[in-house]
Design a protein around this motif. Structure first.
Motif, PDB file in Angstrom:
ATOM      1  N   ASP A  46      48.487  75.259  69.432  1.00  0.00           N
ATOM      2  CA  ASP A  46      47.031  75.102  69.493  1.00  0.00           C
ATOM      3  C   ASP A  46      46.455  75.834  70.708  1.00  0.00           C
ATOM      4  O   ASP A  46      45.381  76.431  70.631  1.00  0.00           O
ATOM      5  CB  ASP A  46      46.646  73.620  69.564  1.00  0.00           C
ATOM      6  CG  ASP A  46      46.882  72.899  68.245  1.00  0.00           C
ATOM      7  OD1 ASP A  46      47.072  73.581  67.206  1.00  0.00           O
ATOM      8  OD2 ASP A  46      46.890  71.653  68.258  1.00  0.00           O
ATOM      9  N   ALA A  50      43.695  78.766  70.637  1.00  0.00           N
ATOM     10  CA  ALA A  50      42.438  78.649  71.375  1.00  0.00           C
ATOM     11  C   ALA A  50      42.203  79.869  72.259  1.00  0.00           C
ATOM     12  O   ALA A  50      41.097  80.418  72.292  1.00  0.00           O
ATOM     13  CB  ALA A  50      42.438  77.377  72.215  1.00  0.00           C
ATOM     14  N   ASP A  53      41.413  82.899  70.044  1.00  0.00           N
ATOM     15  CA  ASP A  53      40.039  82.811  69.535  1.00  0.00           C
ATOM     16  C   ASP A  53      39.024  83.165  70.621  1.00  0.00           C
ATOM     17  O   ASP A  53      38.052  83.879  70.365  1.00  0.00           O
ATOM     18  CB  ASP A  53      39.754  81.408  69.003  1.00  0.00           C
ATOM     19  CG  ASP A  53      40.498  81.090  67.717  1.00  0.00           C
ATOM     20  OD1 ASP A  53      41.050  82.022  67.098  1.00  0.00           O
ATOM     21  OD2 ASP A  53      40.536  79.902  67.346  1.00  0.00           O
ATOM     22  N   LYS A  57      36.354  86.302  70.615  1.00  0.00           N
ATOM     23  CA  LYS A  57      34.912  86.131  70.794  1.00  0.00           C
ATOM     24  C   LYS A  57      34.394  86.963  71.967  1.00  0.00           C
ATOM     25  O   LYS A  57      33.256  87.402  71.957  1.00  0.00           O
ATOM     26  CB  LYS A  57      34.569  84.661  70.986  1.00  0.00           C
ATOM     27  CG  LYS A  57      34.692  83.884  69.701  1.00  0.00           C
ATOM     28  CD  LYS A  57      34.309  82.448  69.865  1.00  0.00           C
ATOM     29  CE  LYS A  57      34.484  81.748  68.530  1.00  0.00           C
ATOM     30  NZ  LYS A  57      34.147  80.353  68.567  1.00  0.00           N
ATOM     31  N   ARG A  79      34.836  75.484  75.204  1.00  0.00           N
ATOM     32  CA  ARG A  79      34.228  75.001  73.954  1.00  0.00           C
ATOM     33  C   ARG A  79      35.237  75.008  72.810  1.00  0.00           C
ATOM     34  O   ARG A  79      35.241  74.113  71.967  1.00  0.00           O
ATOM     35  CB  ARG A  79      33.000  75.832  73.612  1.00  0.00           C
ATOM     36  CG  ARG A  79      31.790  75.475  74.454  1.00  0.00           C
ATOM     37  CD  ARG A  79      30.542  76.140  73.926  1.00  0.00           C
ATOM     38  NE  ARG A  79      30.691  77.582  73.880  1.00  0.00           N
ATOM     39  CZ  ARG A  79      30.154  78.425  74.743  1.00  0.00           C
ATOM     40  NH1 ARG A  79      29.405  77.966  75.714  1.00  0.00           N
ATOM     41  NH2 ARG A  79      30.341  79.721  74.626  1.00  0.00           N
ATOM     42  N   ARG A  80      36.094  76.010  72.761  1.00  0.00           N
ATOM     43  CA  ARG A  80      37.114  76.087  71.711  1.00  0.00           C
ATOM     44  C   ARG A  80      38.120  74.948  71.851  1.00  0.00           C
ATOM     45  O   ARG A  80      38.523  74.352  70.854  1.00  0.00           O
ATOM     46  CB  ARG A  80      37.830  77.445  71.771  1.00  0.00           C
ATOM     47  CG  ARG A  80      38.835  77.627  70.683  1.00  0.00           C
ATOM     48  CD  ARG A  80      38.139  77.692  69.314  1.00  0.00           C
ATOM     49  NE  ARG A  80      39.143  77.803  68.292  1.00  0.00           N
ATOM     50  CZ  ARG A  80      39.178  77.076  67.189  1.00  0.00           C
ATOM     51  NH1 ARG A  80      38.219  76.210  66.945  1.00  0.00           N
ATOM     52  NH2 ARG A  80      40.134  77.220  66.325  1.00  0.00           N
ATOM     53  N   ILE A  82      37.524  72.011  73.184  1.00  0.00           N
ATOM     54  CA  ILE A  82      36.822  70.793  72.771  1.00  0.00           C
ATOM     55  C   ILE A  82      36.765  70.705  71.249  1.00  0.00           C
ATOM     56  O   ILE A  82      36.990  69.633  70.669  1.00  0.00           O
ATOM     57  CB  ILE A  82      35.408  70.743  73.389  1.00  0.00           C
ATOM     58  CG1 ILE A  82      35.515  70.513  74.901  1.00  0.00           C
ATOM     59  CG2 ILE A  82      34.551  69.671  72.738  1.00  0.00           C
ATOM     60  CD1 ILE A  82      34.215  70.690  75.652  1.00  0.00           C
ATOM     61  N   ASP A  83      36.488  71.809  70.572  1.00  0.00           N
ATOM     62  CA  ASP A  83      36.470  71.814  69.110  1.00  0.00           C
ATOM     63  C   ASP A  83      37.829  71.405  68.542  1.00  0.00           C
ATOM     64  O   ASP A  83      37.901  70.590  67.612  1.00  0.00           O
ATOM     65  CB  ASP A  83      36.103  73.197  68.563  1.00  0.00           C
ATOM     66  CG  ASP A  83      34.642  73.550  68.768  1.00  0.00           C
ATOM     67  OD1 ASP A  83      33.845  72.636  69.073  1.00  0.00           O
ATOM     68  OD2 ASP A  83      34.303  74.741  68.628  1.00  0.00           O
ATOM     69  N   LEU A  84      38.888  71.963  69.074  1.00  0.00           N
ATOM     70  CA  LEU A  84      40.227  71.632  68.586  1.00  0.00           C
ATOM     71  C   LEU A  84      40.587  70.175  68.875  1.00  0.00           C
ATOM     72  O   LEU A  84      41.229  69.511  68.053  1.00  0.00           O
ATOM     73  CB  LEU A  84      41.265  72.573  69.192  1.00  0.00           C
ATOM     74  CG  LEU A  84      41.219  74.012  68.673  1.00  0.00           C
ATOM     75  CD1 LEU A  84      42.129  74.915  69.487  1.00  0.00           C
ATOM     76  CD2 LEU A  84      41.590  74.065  67.196  1.00  0.00           C
ATOM     77  N   GLN A  85      40.168  69.663  70.015  1.00  0.00           N
ATOM     78  CA  GLN A  85      40.425  68.259  70.338  1.00  0.00           C
ATOM     79  C   GLN A  85      39.690  67.341  69.358  1.00  0.00           C
ATOM     80  O   GLN A  85      40.254  66.349  68.882  1.00  0.00           O
ATOM     81  CB  GLN A  85      39.981  67.942  71.766  1.00  0.00           C
ATOM     82  CG  GLN A  85      40.871  68.543  72.818  1.00  0.00           C
ATOM     83  CD  GLN A  85      40.277  68.415  74.215  1.00  0.00           C
ATOM     84  OE1 GLN A  85      39.064  68.275  74.401  1.00  0.00           O
ATOM     85  NE2 GLN A  85      41.139  68.477  75.217  1.00  0.00           N
ATOM     86  N   ARG A  86      38.453  67.670  69.036  1.00  0.00           N
ATOM     87  CA  ARG A  86      37.692  66.852  68.080  1.00  0.00           C
ATOM     88  C   ARG A  86      38.328  66.871  66.701  1.00  0.00           C
ATOM     89  O   ARG A  86      38.441  65.841  66.046  1.00  0.00           O
ATOM     90  CB  ARG A  86      36.249  67.362  67.997  1.00  0.00           C
ATOM     91  CG  ARG A  86      35.428  67.017  69.194  1.00  0.00           C
ATOM     92  CD  ARG A  86      34.025  67.552  69.061  1.00  0.00           C
ATOM     93  NE  ARG A  86      33.264  67.272  70.255  1.00  0.00           N
ATOM     94  CZ  ARG A  86      32.269  68.003  70.681  1.00  0.00           C
ATOM     95  NH1 ARG A  86      31.881  69.071  70.005  1.00  0.00           N
ATOM     96  NH2 ARG A  86      31.620  67.687  71.770  1.00  0.00           N
ATOM     97  N   ARG A  87      38.749  68.039  66.266  1.00  0.00           N
ATOM     98  CA  ARG A  87      39.403  68.130  64.954  1.00  0.00           C
ATOM     99  C   ARG A  87      40.693  67.339  64.927  1.00  0.00           C
ATOM    100  O   ARG A  87      40.997  66.670  63.939  1.00  0.00           O
ATOM    101  CB  ARG A  87      39.677  69.585  64.600  1.00  0.00           C
ATOM    102  CG  ARG A  87      38.440  70.329  64.237  1.00  0.00           C
ATOM    103  CD  ARG A  87      38.753  71.743  63.842  1.00  0.00           C
ATOM    104  NE  ARG A  87      37.519  72.470  63.653  1.00  0.00           N
ATOM    105  CZ  ARG A  87      37.413  73.775  63.685  1.00  0.00           C
ATOM    106  NH1 ARG A  87      38.483  74.518  63.877  1.00  0.00           N
ATOM    107  NH2 ARG A  87      36.250  74.358  63.506  1.00  0.00           N
TER     108      ARG A  87
END
Length: 189
Positions: A46, A50, A53, A57, A79-80, A82-87
């Motif tokens: 992961d 991240a 990615d 960007k 931010r990436r 955080i997105d992966l942690q939320r998913r």
């Protein structure tokens, strides 16, 4: 090469590195970004995703001045993560049976110098593992502030821009992180 450039109107000038290209910047920041992502995501694959990615960007911003790349990259990577942690939390909540806890700690990367002896290499690995464990125990904002300020050596203003908060918040998060790490790692000094 270091040049002094204003970051934003009204801010003090500081020495910021100037890279020949975005590729050179990404090559330099890549290993540190991976360690930052791995500490936040606790999973090697992961973390690699991240960082990749975030680097992809950054290609859209290659025309921006090189002085803007550092806070921009760390902000994108943060931010990436955080997105992966939320998913991951969402998936875990729906896929795991209630009460089933799996140890999320994967094997750590061995950053030890290959030229040191076995005993010293073992001590370094143990100290690094304890540091990573202590960093993972910190709240996310404290971990981010500590990593960006201490490991990445960003100034307070750049860290604040990367984290999307005020300079005072960065100082507060950093102070709390240092206190927590000091109490957890007293015997490692």
């Amino acid at each position: 090469m270091l040049v002094t450039t204003p970051l934003d109107p009204g801010w003090e000038t500081q020495a910021t590195p100037v890279w020949a290209s975005l590729d050179a910047f990404l090559a330099e920041v890549g290993p540190r970004a991976f360690r930052f992502a791995e500490a936040g995501l606790r999973h090697r694959d992961d973390a690699l995703d991240a960082v990749q990615d975030a680097m992809m960007k950054m290609l859209a911003y290659r025309e921006r001045p090189a002085g803007e790349w550092t806070p921009l990259f760390w902000s994108i990577l943060r931010r990436r993560i955080i997105d992966l942690q939320r998913r991951a939390r969402f998936r875990l909540r729906w896929l795991r049976p209630a009460g089933d806890m799996v140890d999320a700690d994967d094997a750590s990367i061995d950053w030890a110098d290959p030229g040191v002896g076995p005993a010293q290499a073992h001590e370094q690995r143990e100290a690094y593992a304890r540091l990573v464990q202590a960093l993972r125990a910190l709240p996310a904002r404290q971990r981010e502030a500590f990593t960006l300020r201490v490991f990445e050596e960003l100034d307070v203003a750049t860290t604040a821009r990367a984290m999307g908060c005020s300079e005072g918040s960065v100082k507060t998060h950093l102070s709390r992180a240092r206190q927590a790490l000091q109490s957890q790692l007293e015997d490692v000094r």
